[in-house]
Design a protein around this motif. Sequence first.
Motif, short mmCIF file in Angstrom:
data_model
loop_
_atom_site.label_atom_id
_atom_site.label_comp_id
_atom_site.label_asym_id
_atom_site.label_seq_id
_atom_site.Cartn_x
_atom_site.Cartn_y
_atom_site.Cartn_z
N TYR A 1 -7.20 7.35 6.34
CA TYR A 1 -6.75 6.24 5.51
C TYR A 1 -7.55 4.98 5.81
CZ TYR A 1 -2.59 9.17 4.78
OH TYR A 1 -1.74 10.20 4.48
N SER A 2 -7.86 4.24 4.78
CA SER A 2 -8.51 2.94 4.98
C SER A 2 -7.47 1.92 5.42
CB SER A 2 -9.16 2.48 3.68
OG SER A 2 -8.17 2.15 2.71
N ILE A 3 -7.94 0.78 5.90
CA ILE A 3 -7.02 -0.29 6.31
C ILE A 3 -6.19 -0.74 5.12
CG2 ILE A 3 -6.83 -2.61 7.27
CD1 ILE A 3 -7.74 -0.47 9.25
N SER B 1 1.54 -6.02 0.45
CA SER B 1 0.83 -6.03 -0.83
C SER B 1 -0.57 -6.60 -0.69
CB SER B 1 1.62 -6.86 -1.86
OG SER B 1 1.84 -8.17 -1.38
N SER B 2 -0.83 -7.21 0.47
CA SER B 2 -2.13 -7.83 0.71
C SER B 2 -2.71 -7.33 2.04
CB SER B 2 -2.00 -9.35 0.75
OG SER B 2 -3.10 -9.96 1.38
N GLN B 3 -3.95 -6.79 2.00
CA GLN B 3 -4.60 -6.35 3.23
C GLN B 3 -4.84 -7.52 4.18
OE1 GLN B 3 -8.20 -3.99 2.77
NE2 GLN B 3 -8.93 -4.58 4.81
N HIS B 4 -5.15 -8.67 3.61
CA HIS B 4 -5.39 -9.86 4.43
C HIS B 4 -4.14 -10.24 5.22
CE1 HIS B 4 -6.76 -13.85 5.64
NE2 HIS B 4 -5.65 -14.36 5.12
N TYR B 5 -2.98 -10.24 4.53
CA TYR B 5 -1.74 -10.58 5.21
C TYR B 5 -1.38 -9.53 6.25
CZ TYR B 5 3.15 -11.78 5.98
OH TYR B 5 4.35 -12.10 6.58
#
Length: 250
Positions: free
Chosen positions: A214-216, A226-230
């Motif tokens: 799985y990717s990040i 809902s946000s990879q950054h968060y």
Amino acid sequence: MFRVVIADDEETIRNGLKRLIESYELDLSVIATAQDGEEAIEVIKKYHPEIILMDINMPFMNGLEIIETVRETDKDAKIIIISGYSQFEYAQKALELGVFSYILKPINYRDFKNILLKAMDAYSQRMWEVSKLKEGDAENEGCKDVGKLAIAYMKENFSQNQLSLNLVAQQFHISQSYLTRVIKQKTGVSFTDYLNRLRINMATKLLTDKDNNYSINDISNMVGYSSQHYFSRAFKNYMGVSPNKYRNGE
């Protein structure tokens, strides 16, 4: 959202209480005000508020007469008397009628907020117990332990990114403030902190599982962000390293 009715024959008092309640930014909405006893009965029957703020002395019907009438059809609304009269007989009669609190004017800003919070909590707890009784589950200990059930619900649904304090509170028919308190009592942390811990704990398992690629971003979505950054920022706050570094054992 808890509905509030304010009954007082002085317009400045009614407007002042409404502004004060709105300033607290609680889960409360003043849906109606009344300037006399008859109007108070009318709006209470129309809107069925969870919380009623009422003066003792009003035209046509006094506060105690209104309470007696309200209690004929509604045993659960939290009634708070706000009065300039401190006579023992008024307070005693009010308590006999099941009044939640008796406040003397002038109102203390902080104390009044605390009383409203307690009234919301008490109403939430009562409605929770009533709902369980209606389901025929009166003997189940869970009906008195909404915190335990709310935590179980969070554990089962933390991967849903729409999960929120408001959604869980609605699920169990309780106020957000009451849910905040019981989660804190049960876990020692806030609702948001506990939810993040559930998500980060699952993320660490996915990151160290050698059988998946799985990717990040995939993991972020799978655990409820809902946000990879968060997700990356939350992960680093809890684990001290980024998700990539954690996966690589750095």
